[in-house]
Motif scaffolding. Structure first.
Motif, PDB file in Angstrom:
ATOM      1  N   ARG A  25       0.734  -1.208   0.016  1.00 42.28           N
ATOM      2  CA  ARG A  25      -0.077   0.155   0.121  1.00 42.28           C
ATOM      3  C   ARG A  25       0.899   1.311  -0.127  1.00 42.28           C
ATOM      4  O   ARG A  25       1.928   1.377   0.608  1.00 42.28           O
ATOM      5  CB  ARG A  25      -1.094   0.007   1.358  1.00 42.28           C
ATOM      6  N   THR A  26       0.132   2.352  -0.530  1.00 42.68           N
ATOM      7  CA  THR A  26       0.923   3.595  -0.623  1.00 42.68           C
ATOM      8  C   THR A  26      -0.008   4.563   0.013  1.00 42.68           C
ATOM      9  O   THR A  26      -1.289   4.216   0.534  1.00 42.68           O
ATOM     10  CB  THR A  26       1.070   4.155  -2.134  1.00 42.68           C
ATOM     11  N   VAL A  27       0.120   5.749   0.290  1.00 44.31           N
ATOM     12  CA  VAL A  27      -0.742   6.646   0.807  1.00 44.31           C
ATOM     13  C   VAL A  27      -1.881   6.867  -0.012  1.00 44.31           C
ATOM     14  O   VAL A  27      -3.103   6.971   0.375  1.00 44.31           O
ATOM     15  CB  VAL A  27      -0.211   8.194   1.014  1.00 44.31           C
ATOM     16  N   GLU A  28      -1.614   6.731  -1.296  1.00 47.21           N
ATOM     17  CA  GLU A  28      -3.117   6.717  -2.246  1.00 47.21           C
ATOM     18  C   GLU A  28      -3.894   5.599  -2.162  1.00 47.21           C
ATOM     19  O   GLU A  28      -4.930   5.718  -2.552  1.00 47.21           O
ATOM     20  CB  GLU A  28      -2.317   7.045  -3.762  1.00 47.21           C
ATOM     21  N   THR A  29      -3.378   4.447  -1.892  1.00 51.11           N
ATOM     22  CA  THR A  29      -4.031   3.207  -2.075  1.00 51.11           C
ATOM     23  C   THR A  29      -4.467   2.575  -0.580  1.00 51.11           C
ATOM     24  O   THR A  29      -5.117   1.675  -0.526  1.00 51.11           O
ATOM     25  CB  THR A  29      -3.292   2.073  -2.785  1.00 51.11           C
ATOM     26  N   ASP A  30      -4.175   3.275   0.399  1.00 48.90           N
ATOM     27  CA  ASP A  30      -4.304   2.948   1.815  1.00 48.90           C
ATOM     28  C   ASP A  30      -5.579   3.219   2.300  1.00 48.90           C
ATOM     29  O   ASP A  30      -5.812   4.321   3.073  1.00 48.90           O
ATOM     30  CB  ASP A  30      -3.238   3.427   2.891  1.00 48.90           C
ATOM     31  N   ARG A  31      -6.692   2.566   1.697  1.00 46.69           N
ATOM     32  CA  ARG A  31      -8.062   2.854   1.946  1.00 46.69           C
ATOM     33  C   ARG A  31      -8.429   2.716   3.396  1.00 46.69           C
ATOM     34  O   ARG A  31      -9.212   3.445   3.853  1.00 46.69           O
ATOM     35  CB  ARG A  31      -9.010   1.883   1.123  1.00 46.69           C
ATOM     36  N   GLN A  34      -6.764   5.512   5.444  1.00 45.71           N
ATOM     37  CA  GLN A  34      -7.827   6.713   5.142  1.00 45.71           C
ATOM     38  C   GLN A  34      -9.140   6.647   6.167  1.00 45.71           C
ATOM     39  O   GLN A  34      -9.489   7.503   6.665  1.00 45.71           O
ATOM     40  CB  GLN A  34      -7.943   6.635   3.777  1.00 45.71           C
TER      41      GLN A  34
END
Length: 169
Positions: A25-31, A34
């Motif tokens: 996971r990345t910040v953008e894909t860390d559902r 988030q």
């Protein structure tokens, strides 16, 4: 109808750190990370720190120890790495750090999960406890598991548990 605890005297904003444990996971894909932040903020709490780390027990433990020494952080919520796969090391890292375990959290989480996903809930090693006066919750990485844990268990008791550790709050 489920029993609801008595309400806390006054709303209190609790300062939280969120750690996502994932090799991909990345910040953008860390559902899930988030979602944790969104649910906490919607409930009036604040996010003091957020980080994504690979599933490496030493790195996970080091981050939780560091946050445990930060007086601005009252609660650490982790997600990911709580299963039984070879790369799932979060439980092992966290369990070894806890001064006190909140056994009921894992028991209740698995019971609630069982009602939603059936017998696969037994593979969850969700855990909670206290490390250096800081509440620590370690959840599975799925967004459904995160939502279940936050809405059903953590948010209803967060202020009460923080006040148990720090009566001056």
């Amino acid at each position: 109808m489920a029993h609801r605890p008595h309400p806390d005297d006054a709303p209190v904003a609790v300062s939280c750190a969120v750690l996502t444990v994932s090799d991909t996971r990345t910040v953008e894909t860390d559902r899930s990370g988030q979602l944790i932040q969104h649910l906490l903020e919607t409930a009036g709490h604040c996010i003091a720190a957020y980080r994504i780390l690979p599933d490496e027990a030493a790195a996970i433990a080091a981050q939780v120890r560091q946050w445990g020494t930060d007086s601005a952080i009252e609660v650490v919520i982790l997600n990911g790495g709580t299963g039984i796969a070879p790369r799932d090391t979060t439980y092992d890292a966290i369990e070894a750090l806890l001064d006190k375990e909140i056994s009921g959290f894992g028991e209740l989480f698995r019971w609630l999960s069982y009602q939603e996903i059936g017998s696969r809930a037994m593979a969850s090693r969700a855990i909670a406890g206290v490390h250096q006066g800081t509440l620590v919750f370690s959840l599975p990485g799925s967004s459904n598991a995160v939502q279940l844990a936050l809405e059903s268990l953590i948010l209803p008791e967060l202020v009460h548990l923080v006040r148990q550790l720090n009566p001056a709050r």
